[in-house]
Design an enzyme around this catalytic site. Structure first.
Site, PDB file in Angstrom:
ATOM      1  N   ARG A  73      -6.484   1.239   2.963  1.00 45.73           N
ATOM      2  CA  ARG A  73      -6.605  -0.200   3.214  1.00 45.73           C
ATOM      3  C   ARG A  73      -7.044  -0.402   4.665  1.00 45.73           C
ATOM      4  NH1 ARG A  73      -2.208  -4.242   5.044  1.00 45.73           N
ATOM      5  NH2 ARG A  73      -3.326  -6.200   4.871  1.00 45.73           N
TER       6      ARG A  73
ATOM      7  N   HIS B 282      -7.728  -9.806   8.980  1.00 40.17           N
ATOM      8  CA  HIS B 282      -6.534  -9.266   9.642  1.00 40.17           C
ATOM      9  C   HIS B 282      -6.621  -9.661  11.122  1.00 40.17           C
ATOM     10  CE1 HIS B 282      -3.328  -5.925   9.115  1.00 40.17           C
ATOM     11  NE2 HIS B 282      -3.106  -6.471  10.294  1.00 40.17           N
TER      12      HIS B 282
ATOM     13  N   GLU C  84      -0.881 -11.669   6.144  1.00 43.25           N
ATOM     14  CA  GLU C  84       0.288 -12.261   6.800  1.00 43.25           C
ATOM     15  C   GLU C  84       0.083 -13.659   7.400  1.00 43.25           C
ATOM     16  OE1 GLU C  84       1.878  -9.446   9.590  1.00 43.25           O
ATOM     17  OE2 GLU C  84       2.500  -8.070   8.032  1.00 43.25           O
TER      18      GLU C  84
ATOM     19  N   ASN D 225       4.068  -6.966   2.893  1.00 43.99           N
ATOM     20  CA  ASN D 225       4.337  -6.065   4.008  1.00 43.99           C
ATOM     21  C   ASN D 225       5.813  -6.180   4.314  1.00 43.99           C
ATOM     22  OD1 ASN D 225       1.602  -5.671   4.038  1.00 43.99           O
ATOM     23  ND2 ASN D 225       1.229  -6.816   5.932  1.00 43.99           N
TER      24      ASN D 225
ATOM     25  N   TYR E  37       9.003  -4.646   6.699  1.00 44.97           N
ATOM     26  CA  TYR E  37       9.448  -3.820   7.827  1.00 44.97           C
ATOM     27  C   TYR E  37      10.966  -3.834   8.007  1.00 44.97           C
ATOM     28  CZ  TYR E  37       4.628  -3.064   8.972  1.00 44.97           C
ATOM     29  OH  TYR E  37       3.320  -2.663   8.888  1.00 44.97           O
TER      30      TYR E  37
ATOM     31  N   GLU F 161       1.864  -2.749   3.336  1.00 48.60           N
ATOM     32  CA  GLU F 161       2.275  -2.135   4.605  1.00 48.60           C
ATOM     33  C   GLU F 161       3.766  -1.870   4.568  1.00 48.60           C
ATOM     34  OE1 GLU F 161       1.379  -4.324   8.225  1.00 48.60           O
ATOM     35  OE2 GLU F 161      -0.636  -4.758   7.490  1.00 48.60           O
TER      36      GLU F 161
HETATM   37  C1  FCB Z   1       2.223  -6.164  10.673  1.00 47.23           C
HETATM   38  C2  FCB Z   1       0.723  -6.205  10.894  1.00 47.23           C
HETATM   39  C3  FCB Z   1       0.118  -4.891  11.281  1.00 47.23           C
HETATM   40  C4  FCB Z   1       1.005  -4.126  12.226  1.00 47.23           C
HETATM   41  C5  FCB Z   1       2.416  -4.049  11.703  1.00 47.23           C
HETATM   42  C6  FCB Z   1       3.350  -3.241  12.565  1.00 47.23           C
HETATM   43  O1  FCB Z   1       2.752  -7.423  10.891  1.00 47.23           O
HETATM   44  O2  FCB Z   1       0.078  -6.641   9.722  1.00 47.23           O
HETATM   45  O3  FCB Z   1      -1.143  -5.129  11.811  1.00 47.23           O
HETATM   46  O4  FCB Z   1       0.950  -4.683  13.471  1.00 47.23           O
HETATM   47  O5  FCB Z   1       2.926  -5.338  11.539  1.00 47.23           O
END
Ligand code: FCB
Length: 455
Positions: A81, A125, A170, A304, A306, A362
């Site tokens: 991607r 992006h 995002e 995404n 995290y 992500e």
């Molecule tokens: C996300 C973004 C990516 C990267 C990660 C850590 O929010 O999409 O570009 O910065 O965080």
């Protein structure tokens, strides 16, 4: 998972990928007709980037992409991607196409396909042409239509070979980081009317892009990528639960609800009015028909993930003592390592929104681990992070979540936006003096996992 000794086998057609984005890796900002983007501009603002760097060279992927494709091929990834830089394709934002920009991505796509790697293109992006920002950027409704034109151009050029398309990456970050905390381009602070109109036009752009991709890539699949943060109240007090509802509306539902045809969440609109952030519940940017456009029928939802959030109403008096607290197991970003959150958000999406398919576009972590004396990058924390989160995906699939892909963020250490090069998310270490690439232990671990097809 039935037992620890047993391996969970992912479906045979499950996609294992890695992800990057144009501004974070390409460099070559003045080359072959590319125009300035809003991130080039933000990098020039004193203090905007923690280490005073910029994207001028980044990982020099623009020139070194064959090496990067080779690294991915050695890792055995099935998909890559990456994002296309709008300022390379239509340097004036709207209008003439720059063939040299198209040629770059066309070569990359051919190189990937020759290596047996499926390209997944993100259209936006975050590197908006600065010339469009000068006309109001995403707060200007016209930008959504300019995005549609750009989508037409690039999907015509690559649609014969690229079958997976992400429209927008995002919207929360574009809106809140761009117009409320100001850490991201265009670097505006505390302007809710702008933040909301930018978010709306970004989602309108998504909705306009979906049918264009369908026309130009009839055998393709298209979706939007949202960053989601599962959340839970620190205690069961009314104050914490209400703060949590508020957070969820702010972070998750504001984007999910319109994309799934429910319009903007009324409770969140009321919160914004109550806080004096917008004058009334009229959303002036919302035109007739927009919500239908935004709810375009797509093939998958990209997410995404995290970390999670534990929500406490700090202002509430005599609040209950918290019974949920964040752990101190954090990455270099200060983000709590919380794999369970990924499982929970995936199951919630299935239960609450029922998308046809979900792709984790992500997931990853920043750790600084550098090569040791033998040149080996022993990033055991990253392996533990991926292991935990991929197990969470397995558990979600066992609960019936239609998860079809997982993309590790990121292939390479790269330009982490306002943090510059200080935060390293790569499976591959980049020496920024020599631009040499060294696959970390996590890259080898990922290769083995892909080979086994399970965990
Ligand atoms: C996300 C973004 C990516 C990267 C990660 C850590 O929010 O999409 O570009 O910065 O965080």
């Amino acid at each position: 998972m039935k037992g620890l000794a047993q391996m969970f086998k992912f479906p045979d057609n499950f996609v294992w990928g890695v992800a990057t984005s144009s501004f974070q890796i390409e460099g070559a900002v003045d080359v072959d007709g590319r125009s300035e983007s809003i991130w080039d501009r933000l990098c020039k603002r004193p203090g905007a980037i923690a280490d005073n760097t910029n994207g001028d060279v980044a990982c020099d992927h623009y020139n070194r992409w064959p090496e990067d494709v080779k690294i991915m091929s050695d890792m055995g990834v099935g998909a890559y991607r990456f994002s296309v830089a709008w300022p390379r394709i239509i340097p004036t934002g709207r209008g003439a196409t720059n063939q040299k920009g198209i040629d770059f991505y066309s070569r990359l796509v051919d190189g990937l396909l020759e290596a047996g790697i499926d390209p997944c293109v993100t259209l936006y992006h975050w590197d908006l042409p600065q010339i469009l920002e000068d006309q109001g950027g995403w707060t200007n409704r016209d930008t959504a239509y300019a995005f549609a034109d750009y989508t037409e151009t690039i999907s015509r050029a690559l649609g014969d070979r690229v079958k997976t398309w992400v429209t927008i990456n995002e919207p929360w970050c574009i809106s809140v980081l761009g117009y409320i905390n100001g850490e991201h381009a265009p670097g505006i602070k505390n302007d809710w009317p702008k933040a909301l109109s930018a978010a709306h036009h970004v989602m309108l752009g998504h909705g306009l892009a979906v049918p264009i991709i369908r026309d130009n890539v009839p055998d393709g699949e298209v979706g939007i990528t949202v960053n989601l943060v599962p959340n839970e109240p620190a205690s069961q007090s009314g104050a914490d639960r209400d703060a949590c509802r508020h957070f969820d509306g702010f972070f998750n539902r504001w984007y999910l609800d319109p994309v799934f045809g429910r319009g903007y969440p009324a409770d969140r609109v009321a919160d914004l009015v109550k806080a004096g952030e917008i004058p009334s519940s009229d959303l002036p940017f919302l035109h007739k028909g927009d919500l239908e456009t935004i709810a375009a029928d797509s093939d998958f939802l990209g997410i995404n993930y995290y970390s999670r959030a534990v929500i406490r109403d700090e202002k509430a008096e005599n609040n209950d003592p918290p019974d949920v607290v964040s752990t101190k197991n954090e990455t270099d970003m200060g983000w709590e390592v919380w794999p369970l959150g990924l499982e929970q958000i995936l199951v919630r999406l299935k239960d609450d929104y029922n998308p046809k398919a979900i792709q984790v576009t992500e997931n990853g972590c920043a750790y600084a681990t550098a090569p040791n004396a033998d040149g080996i990058v022993e990033d055991t924390e990253r392996i533990a992070y991926f292991d935990g989160h991929i197990r969470a995906c397995a558990k979600a699939i066992e609960q019936g979540v239609p998860l079809t892909a997982y993309y590790a963020w990121s292939l390479l250490d790269n330009f982490e936006w306002a943090f510059g090069y200080e935060k390293r998310f790569g499976l591959v270490y980049v020496d920024y003096d020599t631009l040499d690439r060294t696959p970390k232990q996590s890259a080898h671990w990922y290769r083995d996992l892909i080979q086994k097809g399970g965990i």
